[in-house]
Design an enzyme around this catalytic site. Structure first.
Site: not given
Ligand code: GLA
Length: 391
Positions: A129-131, A166, A134, A39, A178
């Site tokens: 891990a999606g945490l 990024e 970076s 979003t 993030d």
């Molecule tokens: C990644 C991106 C964020 C966001 C999420 C999904 O983490 O870096 O900006 O778009 O995906 O919500």
């Protein structure tokens, strides 16, 4: 201090490499995304939190034009000069995060002669891990470098500098989630973000619940196109709605679910599926805020499950491994909600849990996952924690 042992290692490495103490040390945490997926670049809403793991960045001026970056965890060094700061195309591509941040902190122009620096960074956020390891590195770089050179950007501006790094150095067209979560995190609280106004509110979580991150072993790479193509579909859909709705539409934030139902016929099947995800997520975040205010954590958890279904069916940014984790979570009464967290296509799921049952929950999920894939996911309790700061 949180993560003291990591701090000690970073400072020791600095002494070993450069001699003496760093002039400035900063810390920035990773983040979990709790509700509101994809979003942010649609100018919508998100609930997230800064986590209790992060990155330290220790830096001193070099006194000349040299720029030296040491990545403690990879045991690698990257050297360049102020005039040569540019995207690293191959090899030490990890340097793109601190270099890109430095570049945009300086407004995209080479820093003045003699303003080089030497730095060591290291942390304990699991990679891939999606945490948002970076974003943590970018934000730690940003606040440390700003201290050394005396600029006075605010938190949102620093977050945007990291985002620009990024986009231009790392090659991921991410939103601001993030970096903003890493900057605005508060202990024991969620960050509720509005990415139209860039307002970041702290919402206490209440007692008796915690988050558990379950890391799948599925690869999570946002720079190889899937993220960018989702973003493009959302932007195409927003353009379409701007043409057919009799109101101002700049982003999917402006489109309601009722409008999507009525007008989706003019979109391709795929674009319609992509668009409905952020539209639904915005609604869920607003519902979730009302539920949290009433202390209805069960209701909030149910929205997390709905969010995952929407990822699975419409946005198609889930994968078998993440679905397995969420399906296993659903069968455990002490789990209130579960969904993928972050970009998707691998990485981790975020679970809302009763912390007293943490062992039981990780054992049950591990059993299901292992039966299917042979290896084990990593389950860890996360404490919403303080955002980026100087140490
Ligand atoms: C990644 C991106 C964020 C966001 C999420 C999904 O983490 O870096 O900006 O778009 O995906 O919500």
């Amino acid at each position: 201090m949180l993560n003291q042992e990591v701090y000690d290692k970073v400072v020791a490495k600095f002494a070993e490499k450069f001699g003496g103490k760093p002039e400035v040390v900063s810390y920035a945490p990773g983040r979990i995304e709790v509700l509101g997926n994809h979003t942010d670049y649609n100018e919508g809403f998100v609930f997230s939190a800064a986590i209790d793991k992060g990155t330290f960045f220790a830096v001193s001026p070099s006194g000349d034009d040299k720029v030296t970056l040491v990545a403690l965890d990879m045991d690698e060094t990257y050297e360049t000069t102020l005039a040569a700061v540019a995207k690293v195309e191959s090899g030490a591509t990890w340097a793109n995060y601190p270099l890109g941040t430095f570049n945009w902190l300086m407004g995209g122009a080479p820093a003045k002669a003699g303003k080089g620096f030497k730095a060591v960074f290291g942390g304990n956020i699991p990679l891939g891990a999606g945490l948002s390891s970076s974003a943590a590195l970018e934000m730690a770089t940003a606040i440390a470098r700003q201290k050394v050179y005396g600029s006075t950007f605010g938190k949102t501006e620093l977050a945007k500098i990291g985002q620009k790094a990024e986009h231009t150095f790392a090659g991921c067209p991410c939103g601001l989630l993030d970096q903003a979560s890493s900057m605005y995190g508060q202990p024991g609280a969620l960050v509720k973000s509005d990415f139209r106004t860039n307002e970041f509110e702290s919402v206490p979580m209440g007692d008796g619940v915690a988050f558990m991150m379950v890391k799948s072993n599925a690869k999570h790479a946002l720079v190889d196109g899937a993220y960018a193509s989702r973003r493009q579909a959302c932007e195409d859909a927003a353009k379409y709605f701007a043409g057919v709705l009799r109101k101002k539409v700049t982003h999917l934030r402006d489109v309601t679910m009722a409008e999507w139902v009525l007008y989706r016929g003019g979109l391709s099947e795929t674009t319609a599926k992509r668009a409905v995800h952020p539209i639904g997520e915005d609604e869920r975040v607003l519902q979730g805020a009302a539920l949290l205010e009433k202390g209805d954590l069960k209701g909030f958890g149910a929205l997390m499950y709905d969010s995952h279904e929407s990822s699975r069916n419409w946005f198609e940014n889930s994968c078998e491994e993440l679905d397995t984790i969420v399906d296993a979570a659903k069968a455990i009464p002490e789990v209130l909600g579960a969904r993928l967290s972050g970009g998707g296509f691998g990485g981790s799921c975020c679970l809302l849990v009763d912390p007293a049952a943490a062992d039981k929950i990780s054992a049950a999920i591990t059993k299901e996952y292992k039966a299917k894939y042979g290896d084990e996911p990593v389950c860890s309790l996360i404490k919403p924690s303080e955002g980026a700061h100087l140490v």
